[in-house]
Design an enzyme around this catalytic site. Structure first.
Site, PDB file in Angstrom:
ATOM      1  CE  LYS A 213      -4.423  -1.721   1.426  1.00 26.80           C
ATOM      2  NZ  LYS A 213      -5.528  -1.756   2.366  1.00 26.80           N
TER       3      LYS A 213
ATOM      4  CE  LYS B 222      -6.293  -7.442  -1.699  1.00 25.14           C
ATOM      5  NZ  LYS B 222      -6.629  -7.404  -0.320  1.00 25.14           N
TER       6      LYS B 222
ATOM      7  CE  LYS C 153     -14.186  -3.812   0.540  1.00 24.58           C
ATOM      8  NZ  LYS C 153     -13.036  -3.817   1.446  1.00 24.58           N
TER       9      LYS C 153
HETATM   10  P1  TYM Z   1     -10.911  -6.061   3.490  1.00 23.27           P
HETATM   11  O1  TYM Z   1     -11.987  -5.052   3.657  1.00 23.27           O
HETATM   12  O2  TYM Z   1      -9.767  -5.760   2.596  1.00 23.27           O
HETATM   13  O3  TYM Z   1     -11.512  -7.429   2.979  1.00 23.27           O
HETATM   14  C1  TYM Z   1     -12.572  -8.088   3.677  1.00 23.27           C
HETATM   15  C2  TYM Z   1     -12.426  -9.596   3.547  1.00 23.27           C
HETATM   16  O4  TYM Z   1     -12.400  -9.981   2.180  1.00 23.27           O
HETATM   17  C3  TYM Z   1     -11.244 -10.792   1.934  1.00 23.27           C
HETATM   18  N1  TYM Z   1     -10.781 -10.517   0.557  1.00 23.27           N
HETATM   19  C4  TYM Z   1     -10.589 -11.440  -0.379  1.00 23.27           C
HETATM   20  N2  TYM Z   1     -10.739 -12.778  -0.355  1.00 23.27           N
HETATM   21  C5  TYM Z   1     -10.473 -13.446  -1.509  1.00 23.27           C
HETATM   22  N3  TYM Z   1     -10.063 -12.839  -2.654  1.00 23.27           N
HETATM   23  C6  TYM Z   1      -9.894 -11.500  -2.704  1.00 23.27           C
HETATM   24  N4  TYM Z   1      -9.511 -10.928  -3.838  1.00 23.27           N
HETATM   25  C7  TYM Z   1     -10.167 -10.732  -1.532  1.00 23.27           C
HETATM   26  N5  TYM Z   1     -10.114  -9.406  -1.243  1.00 23.27           N
HETATM   27  C8  TYM Z   1     -10.490  -9.305   0.045  1.00 23.27           C
HETATM   28  C9  TYM Z   1     -10.222 -10.340   2.972  1.00 23.27           C
HETATM   29  O5  TYM Z   1      -9.267 -11.349   3.218  1.00 23.27           O
HETATM   30  C10 TYM Z   1     -11.107 -10.109   4.162  1.00 23.27           C
HETATM   31  O6  TYM Z   1     -11.359 -11.299   4.836  1.00 23.27           O
HETATM   32  N6  TYM Z   1      -7.970  -5.910   7.494  1.00 23.27           N
HETATM   33  C11 TYM Z   1      -9.248  -6.392   7.036  1.00 23.27           C
HETATM   34  C12 TYM Z   1     -10.412  -5.853   7.865  1.00 23.27           C
HETATM   35  C13 TYM Z   1     -10.272  -6.126   9.326  1.00 23.27           C
HETATM   36  C14 TYM Z   1     -10.379  -7.399   9.970  1.00 23.27           C
HETATM   37  C15 TYM Z   1     -10.177  -7.140  11.345  1.00 23.27           C
HETATM   38  C16 TYM Z   1     -10.601  -8.696   9.492  1.00 23.27           C
HETATM   39  C17 TYM Z   1     -10.040  -5.184  10.278  1.00 23.27           C
HETATM   40  N7  TYM Z   1      -9.981  -5.799  11.501  1.00 23.27           N
HETATM   41  C18 TYM Z   1     -10.222  -8.179  12.296  1.00 23.27           C
HETATM   42  C19 TYM Z   1     -10.637  -9.735  10.451  1.00 23.27           C
HETATM   43  C20 TYM Z   1     -10.445  -9.458  11.812  1.00 23.27           C
HETATM   44  C21 TYM Z   1      -9.435  -5.900   5.602  1.00 23.27           C
HETATM   45  O7  TYM Z   1      -8.842  -4.946   5.171  1.00 23.27           O
HETATM   46  O8  TYM Z   1     -10.389  -6.529   4.930  1.00 23.27           O
END
Ligand code: TYM
Length: 342
Positions: free
Chosen positions: A123, A205, A208
């Site tokens: 990032k 990957k 969003k």
């Molecule tokens: P975020 O918002 O990036 O993504 C949410 C969830 O979607 C999964 N994900 C994917 N899985 C498969 N293929 C992809 N291309 C893909 N893109 C995203 C992510 O692995 C995630 O499970 N840091 C986390 C948010 C968070 C969190 C937490 C998660 C904050 N605190 C505590 C678990 C526990 C995040 O940025 O997710």
């Protein structure tokens, strides 16, 4: 706290916790890698799901847009079948324990280990104009999210594995220094779909925040848009539907098709033997559009009922605060913060 809640909290079910950032409409990656599983496992576990709006502050978003995206993200979770009668759903910043715990976790995290996080490296390379301290300490806030609720399992896509390992390291160190306080959480990954790749660059990957709309399926895209995007997905020149190293585009499409239909890779290869990529892409597009149809329909209905949405957020915040505060109080005692007398 209602009688119902206390009964639910006392039962022996394992605790699941996960979060998602409100940085745009969820992608098919978020759905297959995370949210679809959240719906399934809520039948079996005590599930806590939240919108990680504090994490989203690490990137610049217009404030009005951030508010709207947070509302939409909450509605999307409900539209995807997360049921507030079964799961606790809340907005992270509505529970002040997260920010407080985040600071304590910051002070238990080492500069060296945070520097090794690949998400930070990626990032900061992508946004050299905004390498803020929050981006760097993001994993500490995430560790706090997880440990506050004494989660047993954390269902996430493969991209979050390193953050989870980091959480376990911080928890182990804390337990060692201050005495047994935290459960060590384990990852919980979907069998198929843990890493869905971009349709235009299948080596990175699906995200969003991708600026190329053709690269990403949003879970609110309508059927025609979904099919069109799959038709223009990058593949290769072999015209053979099989899962093999070097065929990143086809591997990704097969992963998606398998995650949505439940078919094995061998069965998919057999189904499309002798057919061209055109037929395969159309089948993937149709299957995905069908899977997402109820999500689109539910979303509109929920967004139109603002009072319902706000009431669900309020109830979620109240219960999340009640649960998290128990751990936070223990943590504050452990580290020697003087507790205020009320
Ligand atoms: P975020 O918002 O990036 O993504 C949410 C969830 O979607 C999964 N994900 C994917 N899985 C498969 N293929 C992809 N291309 C893909 N893109 C995203 C992510 O692995 C995630 O499970 N840091 C986390 C948010 C968070 C969190 C937490 C998660 C904050 N605190 C505590 C678990 C526990 C995040 O940025 O997710």
């Amino acid at each position: 706290m209602s009688e119902n809640t206390s009964a639910q909290e006392k039962n022996e079910k394992k605790i699941i916790l996960s979060g998602i950032q409100p940085t745009g409409v969820f992608t098919l990656g978020n759905y297959l890698g995370a949210v679809r599983n959240w719906r399934v496992i809520q039948e079996q576990y005590n599930c806590y799901y939240f919108i990680a709006d504090l994490h989203s502050l690490t990137i610049h978003i217009d404030p009005q847009k951030r508010r709207e995206q947070t509302r939409q993200a909450f509605a999307l979770l409900l539209a995807c079948g997360i049921d507030t009668e079964k799961s606790l759903v809340f907005v992270q910043s509505h529970n002040k324990c997260h920010a407080e715990m985040g600071w304590i976790m910051d002070c238990c995290s080492q500069f060296g280990e945070l520097s090794r996080m690949t998400q930070f490296k990626d990032k900061s390379a992508k946004h050299p104009e905004n390498i803020n301290a929050g981006l760097f300490t993001y994993p500490s806030l995430m560790a706090g999210d997880i440990l506050l609720y004494q989660a047993d399992y954390v269902p996430v896509g493969a991209d979050q594995t390193q953050h989870l390992e980091f959480t376990r390291d911080v928890a182990t160190r804390f337990n060692h220094t201050y005495g047994e306080t935290f459960k060590l959480p384990e990852g919980y990954y979907p069998k198929a779909g843990a890493r869905i790749m971009s349709l235009q660059d299948p080596t990175s990957k699906m995200s969003k925040s991708d600026t190329n709309p053709k690269a990403t399926i949003s879970i609110l895209d309508d059927e025609n848009v979904i099919i069109k995007k799959f038709k223009s997905a990058v593949t290769d020149s072999e015209a053979e539907v099989c899962y093999r190293e070097g065929k990143d585009g086809i591997n990704n499409l097969m992963t998606i098709y398998s995650a949505v239909t439940g078919k094995s890779m061998d069965a998919i290869t057999a189904e499309f033997a002798g057919k061209g990529y055109g037929d395969f892409k159309l089948a993937v597009g149709e299957a995905v559009a069908e899977e997402l149809r109820p999500v689109r329909e539910n979303f509109q209905r929920i967004m139109n009922d603002r009072a319902y949405l706000e009431e669900e957020m309020r109830k979620g915040a109240e219960r999340a605060t009640y649960i998290a505060n128990k751990t936070l109080t223990k943590v504050k005692k452990r580290v020697g913060l003087l507790l205020e007398k009320r």
